[in-house]
Design a protein around this motif. Sequence first.
Motif, short mmCIF file in Angstrom:
data_model
loop_
_atom_site.label_atom_id
_atom_site.label_comp_id
_atom_site.label_asym_id
_atom_site.label_seq_id
_atom_site.Cartn_x
_atom_site.Cartn_y
_atom_site.Cartn_z
N VAL A 159 75.75 45.58 27.65
CA VAL A 159 75.76 46.41 28.75
C VAL A 159 74.12 47.12 28.68
CG1 VAL A 159 76.63 48.57 29.43
CG2 VAL A 159 78.13 47.07 28.58
N VAL A 160 73.57 47.57 27.66
CA VAL A 160 72.37 48.30 27.68
C VAL A 160 71.34 47.24 28.16
CG1 VAL A 160 70.78 49.79 26.53
CG2 VAL A 160 73.13 49.85 25.98
N GLN A 161 71.39 46.25 27.71
CA GLN A 161 70.27 45.13 28.02
C GLN A 161 70.53 44.69 29.67
OE1 GLN A 161 70.19 41.56 25.46
NE2 GLN A 161 70.52 42.81 23.68
N THR A 162 71.88 44.79 29.89
CA THR A 162 71.93 44.53 31.36
C THR A 162 71.59 45.58 32.32
OG1 THR A 162 73.95 43.44 30.94
CG2 THR A 162 73.80 43.78 33.13
N ALA A 163 71.74 46.77 31.78
CA ALA A 163 71.14 47.87 32.55
C ALA A 163 69.60 47.90 32.83
CB ALA A 163 71.37 49.32 31.90
N ALA A 164 68.96 47.49 31.44
CA ALA A 164 67.48 47.45 31.12
C ALA A 164 66.99 46.32 32.42
CB ALA A 164 66.93 47.08 29.82
N LYS A 165 67.65 45.16 32.33
CA LYS A 165 67.35 44.07 33.11
C LYS A 165 67.49 44.34 34.63
CE LYS A 165 68.74 38.91 33.91
NZ LYS A 165 69.11 39.06 35.35
N ILE A 166 68.34 45.08 35.05
CA ILE A 166 68.70 45.69 36.41
C ILE A 166 67.23 46.44 36.82
CG2 ILE A 166 69.73 47.16 37.99
CD1 ILE A 166 72.37 46.49 36.50
N VAL A 167 66.81 47.21 36.04
CA VAL A 167 65.69 47.99 36.20
C VAL A 167 64.30 47.19 36.00
CG1 VAL A 167 64.41 50.02 35.52
CG2 VAL A 167 66.66 50.18 35.55
N LEU A 168 64.23 46.51 35.20
CA LEU A 168 62.93 45.70 34.80
C LEU A 168 62.74 44.50 35.73
CD1 LEU A 168 62.66 46.11 30.88
CD2 LEU A 168 61.59 47.51 32.58
N GLU A 169 63.83 43.85 35.99
CA GLU A 169 63.69 42.42 36.76
C GLU A 169 62.87 42.55 38.07
OE1 GLU A 169 66.48 38.71 36.80
OE2 GLU A 169 67.28 40.37 37.95
N PRO A 170 63.10 43.45 38.97
CA PRO A 170 62.22 43.52 40.27
C PRO A 170 60.86 43.71 39.96
CG PRO A 170 63.56 45.48 40.11
CD PRO A 170 64.16 44.58 39.07
N ILE A 171 60.53 44.38 38.73
CA ILE A 171 58.92 44.47 38.66
C ILE A 171 58.34 43.13 38.19
CG2 ILE A 171 57.40 45.68 36.93
CD1 ILE A 171 59.60 47.92 36.82
N PHE A 172 59.05 42.75 37.24
CA PHE A 172 58.38 41.34 36.78
C PHE A 172 58.53 40.23 37.73
CE2 PHE A 172 59.04 43.74 32.74
CZ PHE A 172 57.76 43.57 32.43
N GLU A 173 59.59 40.42 38.63
CA GLU A 173 59.76 39.29 39.60
C GLU A 173 58.69 39.42 40.54
OE1 GLU A 173 61.89 36.17 41.56
OE2 GLU A 173 62.13 37.34 39.70
N ALA A 174 57.94 40.48 40.57
CA ALA A 174 56.87 40.48 41.80
C ALA A 174 55.64 39.69 41.07
CB ALA A 174 56.50 41.97 42.02
N ASP A 175 55.43 39.58 39.86
CA ASP A 175 54.45 38.85 39.15
C ASP A 175 54.74 37.36 38.86
OD1 ASP A 175 53.16 41.35 39.03
OD2 ASP A 175 53.62 41.69 37.15
N PHE A 176 55.83 36.86 38.91
CA PHE A 176 56.17 35.55 38.61
C PHE A 176 55.77 34.60 39.58
CE2 PHE A 176 60.12 36.76 35.93
CZ PHE A 176 59.47 37.36 34.97
N GLU A 177 55.11 33.61 38.72
CA GLU A 177 54.52 32.59 39.76
C GLU A 177 55.68 31.77 40.55
OE1 GLU A 177 51.30 31.69 39.86
OE2 GLU A 177 51.11 33.53 39.05
N ASP A 178 55.12 31.11 41.99
CA ASP A 178 56.37 30.55 42.57
C ASP A 178 56.93 29.41 42.07
OD1 ASP A 178 55.81 32.52 44.49
OD2 ASP A 178 54.30 31.73 45.59
N ASN A 179 56.16 28.62 41.24
CA ASN A 179 56.52 27.50 40.50
C ASN A 179 57.52 27.55 39.36
OD1 ASN A 179 54.39 28.39 39.00
ND2 ASN A 179 53.47 26.39 38.73
N ALA A 180 57.84 28.59 39.06
CA ALA A 180 59.07 28.99 37.98
C ALA A 180 60.41 29.33 38.68
CB ALA A 180 58.37 30.20 37.16
N TYR A 181 61.26 28.50 38.14
CA TYR A 181 62.57 28.53 38.76
C TYR A 181 63.84 29.12 37.74
CZ TYR A 181 60.21 25.91 42.44
OH TYR A 181 59.60 25.59 43.29
N GLY A 182 63.37 29.21 36.65
CA GLY A 182 64.60 29.51 35.50
C GLY A 182 64.91 30.87 35.32
#
Length: 489
Positions: A159-182
Amino acid sequence: MMARGYRLRCSRDPGSNFRTGLSAPRIGRPPCRRRGTSLDAQAFHPLQVGKAGGKLQRKLYCKAKAEPAFRFYVLYDKICREDILHHAYRMARANAGAAGVDGVTFARIEKQGVEGWLAGLRKELVLKTYRPDPVRRVMIAKHGGGERPLGIPSIRDRVVQTAAKIVLEPIFEADFEDNAYGYRPARGAANAVKDVYRQLSRGYTDVVDADLSRYFDSIPHTELLKSVARRVADGAVLRLIKLWLKAPIEERDGDGKRRIVGGKKNKLGTPQGGVASPLLANVYMNRFLKHWRLSGRDEAFRAHVVAYADDFVILSRGHAAEALAWTKAVMTKIGLTINENKTSLKDARRERFDFLGYAFGPHYPYKAGVRQYVRQYMSASPSKKSVQRLKAKVGELLVPSNTDPWPEVRDDLNRSLRGWSNYFCLGSPFEAFRSVDHYVRERVRAFLARRHKVAGRGNRRFTFDVIHRDRGVLCLERLPRPAPLWASQ
């Protein structure tokens, strides 16, 4: 992939909070536009975490997209928010999963009261007394033989890891390359398959079929935390991630004896099975993909990379060997290792290579009514291993010892067939579908003949129509044909 010129639309749904959809370009200010950044085809798709949670994710994404060098310094309080923790629990509950080392199950939590359980967990986070439990390690069979470790955190840690993922994912999603799909929102293996086919059709047919050795188990903690810290300056969040990376691992030997390994001395790896592990693995893999782009390898090697987590291929025009040598050097520099036994160079015009369960390369359409093959064409189809795995699964279901009622057996069989066909519907799957259908009919016929004590093989009693129409077994060849791969170019 999303059509060009379309934007993400976040519209109100009377029955829920927010949902994402497609809408035509509109006159006026697009949603979440900030300093030239809008939620376009490459944007982050917010999760349904309520109005406030969705707004938080969009703000984080837009800020990270608009300012690539910005470091976020106040994030821990977002992880501790009640609405984020409640949604994190619902996500963990939807994924189900086994209990961790503490033996606590979802049924036990709901019996005692979810609200009180989450309040206690939130108090630990706010007071910073939270400590993760040891990760329960189990060994699961690999498709190619052997076993691989799977870590099962406790429910409170999930549950705590999911909460952290909800907050952190949009930040790193802005940096991920377009050719990464996983393991990314609104992306998946189907997008990677289409991208590979697109590059092959454009002439990038010299292929590096690469494989990393034990990627999740070999990520160096120090370098991974540095990669996270390039975007996250909140010390409490970095401490939380470090606690998960250093969590002890509980193993049991053949006699059931408990043993604790890892812990603070562990300097490598993020457990497969943890909620935060895929995001952290993507963050580290992005170092390689970003270095590829910034160093101009696309032009130097006339090549493109398509990655799905740690599985990637390099598609080149005549420079595959040079691209492989460069990749080995870079991977060594960041602490990863190319698996020499599973990495090879292929000419996709003459031979096939496997990626994400598909076999890419030359295909030969069979001309109906004429016993000859016509001119080859470039396409993708289910690999031989993928077909064999499905047949093995069907064989395990239709064994003589299975005494379940036929409707239950049929439903289990159809569920496996439909899920497999939904994934392998791209390209040219019909030869594989025909092979699977033939195998399924033979096994179903033998299963029913044995159950009804029919003499012989049951060919006369259990015909094609009886099996697929009367008995309700799914026929893959009769499914609607999908759009061809070239429609996605």
